[in-house]
Scaffold this motif. Structure first.
Motif, PDB file in Angstrom:
ATOM      1  N   ALA A   1       3.164   6.036  -2.720  1.00 34.02           N
ATOM      2  CA  ALA A   1       4.361   6.743  -3.173  1.00 34.02           C
ATOM      3  C   ALA A   1       4.327   6.971  -4.679  1.00 34.02           C
ATOM      4  O   ALA A   1       4.708   8.042  -5.179  1.00 34.02           O
ATOM      5  CB  ALA A   1       5.610   5.956  -2.784  1.00 34.02           C
ATOM      6  N   GLU A   2       3.853   5.980  -5.426  1.00 38.02           N
ATOM      7  CA  GLU A   2       3.769   6.117  -6.879  1.00 38.02           C
ATOM      8  C   GLU A   2       2.736   7.166  -7.276  1.00 38.02           C
ATOM      9  O   GLU A   2       2.947   7.937  -8.226  1.00 38.02           O
ATOM     10  CB  GLU A   2       3.431   4.764  -7.508  1.00 38.02           C
ATOM     11  CG  GLU A   2       4.591   3.764  -7.433  1.00 38.02           C
ATOM     12  CD  GLU A   2       4.196   2.366  -7.868  1.00 38.02           C
ATOM     13  OE1 GLU A   2       2.978   2.141  -8.135  1.00 38.02           O
ATOM     14  OE2 GLU A   2       5.077   1.490  -7.937  1.00 38.02           O
ATOM     15  N   LEU A   3       1.611   7.222  -6.544  1.00 36.65           N
ATOM     16  CA  LEU A   3       0.594   8.233  -6.826  1.00 36.65           C
ATOM     17  C   LEU A   3       1.121   9.637  -6.535  1.00 36.65           C
ATOM     18  O   LEU A   3       0.859  10.584  -7.280  1.00 36.65           O
ATOM     19  CB  LEU A   3      -0.668   7.955  -5.998  1.00 36.65           C
ATOM     20  CG  LEU A   3      -1.504   6.758  -6.436  1.00 36.65           C
ATOM     21  CD1 LEU A   3      -2.591   6.466  -5.409  1.00 36.65           C
ATOM     22  CD2 LEU A   3      -2.131   7.012  -7.806  1.00 36.65           C
TER      23      LEU A   3
ATOM     24  N   ARG B   1       2.882  15.678 -12.665  1.00 36.47           N
ATOM     25  CA  ARG B   1       1.863  16.472 -13.360  1.00 36.47           C
ATOM     26  C   ARG B   1       1.951  17.942 -12.978  1.00 36.47           C
ATOM     27  O   ARG B   1       1.798  18.836 -13.822  1.00 36.47           O
ATOM     28  CB  ARG B   1       0.474  15.920 -13.038  1.00 36.47           C
ATOM     29  CG  ARG B   1       0.200  14.563 -13.664  1.00 36.47           C
ATOM     30  CD  ARG B   1      -1.225  14.111 -13.411  1.00 36.47           C
ATOM     31  NE  ARG B   1      -1.473  12.814 -14.017  1.00 36.47           N
ATOM     32  CZ  ARG B   1      -2.650  12.202 -13.998  1.00 36.47           C
ATOM     33  NH1 ARG B   1      -3.678  12.780 -13.398  1.00 36.47           N
ATOM     34  NH2 ARG B   1      -2.802  11.024 -14.574  1.00 36.47           N
ATOM     35  N   ILE B   2       2.199  18.200 -11.680  1.00 43.08           N
ATOM     36  CA  ILE B   2       2.326  19.585 -11.233  1.00 43.08           C
ATOM     37  C   ILE B   2       3.551  20.227 -11.871  1.00 43.08           C
ATOM     38  O   ILE B   2       3.499  21.359 -12.358  1.00 43.08           O
ATOM     39  CB  ILE B   2       2.409  19.639  -9.693  1.00 43.08           C
ATOM     40  CG1 ILE B   2       1.052  19.249  -9.086  1.00 43.08           C
ATOM     41  CG2 ILE B   2       2.817  21.037  -9.232  1.00 43.08           C
ATOM     42  CD1 ILE B   2       1.087  19.100  -7.578  1.00 43.08           C
ATOM     43  N   ALA B   3       4.670  19.492 -11.856  1.00 36.23           N
ATOM     44  CA  ALA B   3       5.892  20.023 -12.463  1.00 36.23           C
ATOM     45  C   ALA B   3       5.698  20.271 -13.948  1.00 36.23           C
ATOM     46  O   ALA B   3       6.235  21.234 -14.508  1.00 36.23           O
ATOM     47  CB  ALA B   3       7.051  19.054 -12.238  1.00 36.23           C
ATOM     48  N   GLY B   4       4.929  19.395 -14.603  1.00 30.72           N
ATOM     49  CA  GLY B   4       4.689  19.544 -16.033  1.00 30.72           C
ATOM     50  C   GLY B   4       3.860  20.760 -16.386  1.00 30.72           C
ATOM     51  O   GLY B   4       3.862  21.207 -17.528  1.00 30.72           O
ATOM     52  N   GLU B   5       3.138  21.302 -15.395  1.00 33.14           N
ATOM     53  CA  GLU B   5       2.320  22.491 -15.632  1.00 33.14           C
ATOM     54  C   GLU B   5       3.050  23.777 -15.257  1.00 33.14           C
ATOM     55  O   GLU B   5       2.483  24.866 -15.308  1.00 33.14           O
ATOM     56  CB  GLU B   5       1.016  22.394 -14.822  1.00 33.14           C
ATOM     57  CG  GLU B   5       0.114  21.244 -15.218  1.00 33.14           C
ATOM     58  CD  GLU B   5      -0.486  21.417 -16.603  1.00 33.14           C
ATOM     59  OE1 GLU B   5      -0.604  22.561 -17.052  1.00 33.14           O
ATOM     60  OE2 GLU B   5      -0.822  20.394 -17.230  1.00 33.14           O
TER      61      GLU B   5
ATOM     62  N   ILE C   1       0.836  -1.202   0.000  1.00 33.43           N
ATOM     63  CA  ILE C   1       0.000   0.000   0.000  1.00 33.43           C
ATOM     64  C   ILE C   1       0.872   1.254   0.000  1.00 33.43           C
ATOM     65  O   ILE C   1       0.607   2.227  -0.720  1.00 33.43           O
ATOM     66  CB  ILE C   1      -0.942   0.005   1.215  1.00 33.43           C
ATOM     67  CG1 ILE C   1      -1.918  -1.177   1.138  1.00 33.43           C
ATOM     68  CG2 ILE C   1      -1.708   1.327   1.299  1.00 33.43           C
ATOM     69  CD1 ILE C   1      -2.807  -1.166  -0.096  1.00 33.43           C
ATOM     70  N   ALA C   2       1.948   1.234   0.805  1.00 30.18           N
ATOM     71  CA  ALA C   2       2.840   2.388   0.875  1.00 30.18           C
ATOM     72  C   ALA C   2       3.464   2.669  -0.485  1.00 30.18           C
ATOM     73  O   ALA C   2       3.595   3.830  -0.897  1.00 30.18           O
ATOM     74  CB  ALA C   2       3.930   2.138   1.910  1.00 30.18           C
TER      75      ALA C   2
END
Length: 293
Positions: free
Chosen positions: A72-74, A81-85, A67-68
């Protein structure tokens, strides 16, 4: 449940000990121990068996690890995605490259880019691993590789030639390969032993001809310049390294190594990544003749 506890569980599971997990997380040993013990007490489970060799996961620990890792992957995906914007031409740009490029072609290109974009701070890491892009440990990679990972995008700059070099103190002329194979060599070790030139050496240079093995090209070039033996080097490094001279024509390698400038797909909309990839690709294309020898 405090989700941040899962970071500690995952770190111990991946690193195998409390001390190694603490170094990864940037905390002290007792903090990791306290968080693990508090989780076990709160949920009535034992996550790890304490063995002389380290910490081994129990069944409950394996479930927590799975689960951890998913969380971590999410989080990594969200960060990507944030960096890509990021539409700003400012902030830190993480660049992964090789020691040979940083010792030859790349510093001038980085200096020119920084002059044009002074608000971008470049954080350069030197190594031979492409995985740092996939793990979001770098924004851009400038690498010599035959085939980049499918999750990466970028441009192929051109082929990289490899040739044999000897100390400049030896004035022997260019020679055919059979004659060179009977001389002493300095060979590649570590990750570089698995590259196309490393495999070529294993196939062509006898064990009795190896004087020394080294895990990076810069030290290999220095050893050859000191007279320890012949060395197979990228021509963009060997042709300009002090104390060396070419001993052969370029080596025929399969697959043919090429220089790429790459980034992760998630970062294709980042302004500073896009600016550096375009700038770097144009500058590196002007160096194709040097790369090809």
């Amino acid at each position: 449940m405090d989700w941040s506890d899962l970071q500690f569980i995952l770190a111990v599971a991946d690193r195998g000990s409390l001390g190694a997990a603490a170094r990864t997380l940037g905390v002290n040993h007792t903090t990791v121990l306290r968080r693990i013990q508090a989780f076990e007490k709160a949920h009535g489970v034992r996550l790890f068996d304490r063995l002389p060799s380290g910490h081994a996961l129990t069944g409950a620990g394996e479930a927590a690890q799975d689960i951890a890792r998913s969380i971590a992957e999410l989080v990594e995906e969200l960060e990507g995605r944030i960096a890509g914007e990021d539409l700003r031409l400012e902030g830190t740009l993480r660049i992964a490259t090789t020691d040979t490029l940083m010792a030859s072609i790349l510093p001038g290109i980085l200096a020119a880019f920084q002059k044009e974009h002074p608000a971008v701070e470049m954080d350069v890491s030197v190594g031979s691993d492409l995985a740092n892009l996939g793990k979001r440990e770098a924004d851009v990679a400038i690498r010599v590789t035959a085939a980049p990972q499918e999750t990466l995008i970028g441009r192929k700059i051109g082929v990289v030639a490899m040739a044999v070099y000897r100390t400049a103190a030896d004035e022997a002329p260019l020679a055919q390969m059979p004659a060179l194979l009977s001389e002493k060599w300095v060979a590649l070790s570590g990750d570089l032993a698995g590259t196309s030139v490393g495999r070529w050496m294993r196939a062509n240079v006898g064990e009795g001809q190896i004087a020394c093995r080294i895990d990076n090209f810069i030290s290999l070039a220095q050893a050859a310049a000191a007279g320890m033996g012949l060395a197979a080097l990228p021509v963009y490094l060997g042709d300009y390294a002090p104390g060396l001279r070419r001993a052969s024509a370029p080596i025929h390698l399969r697959p043919i190594p090429s220089l790429w400038i790459l980034s992760h797909r998630d970062l294709k909309r980042s302004a500073k990544v896009r600016a550096f990839v375009n700038f770097g690709a144009a500058a590196l294309l002007r160096e194709r003749k040097r790369l090809a020898g």
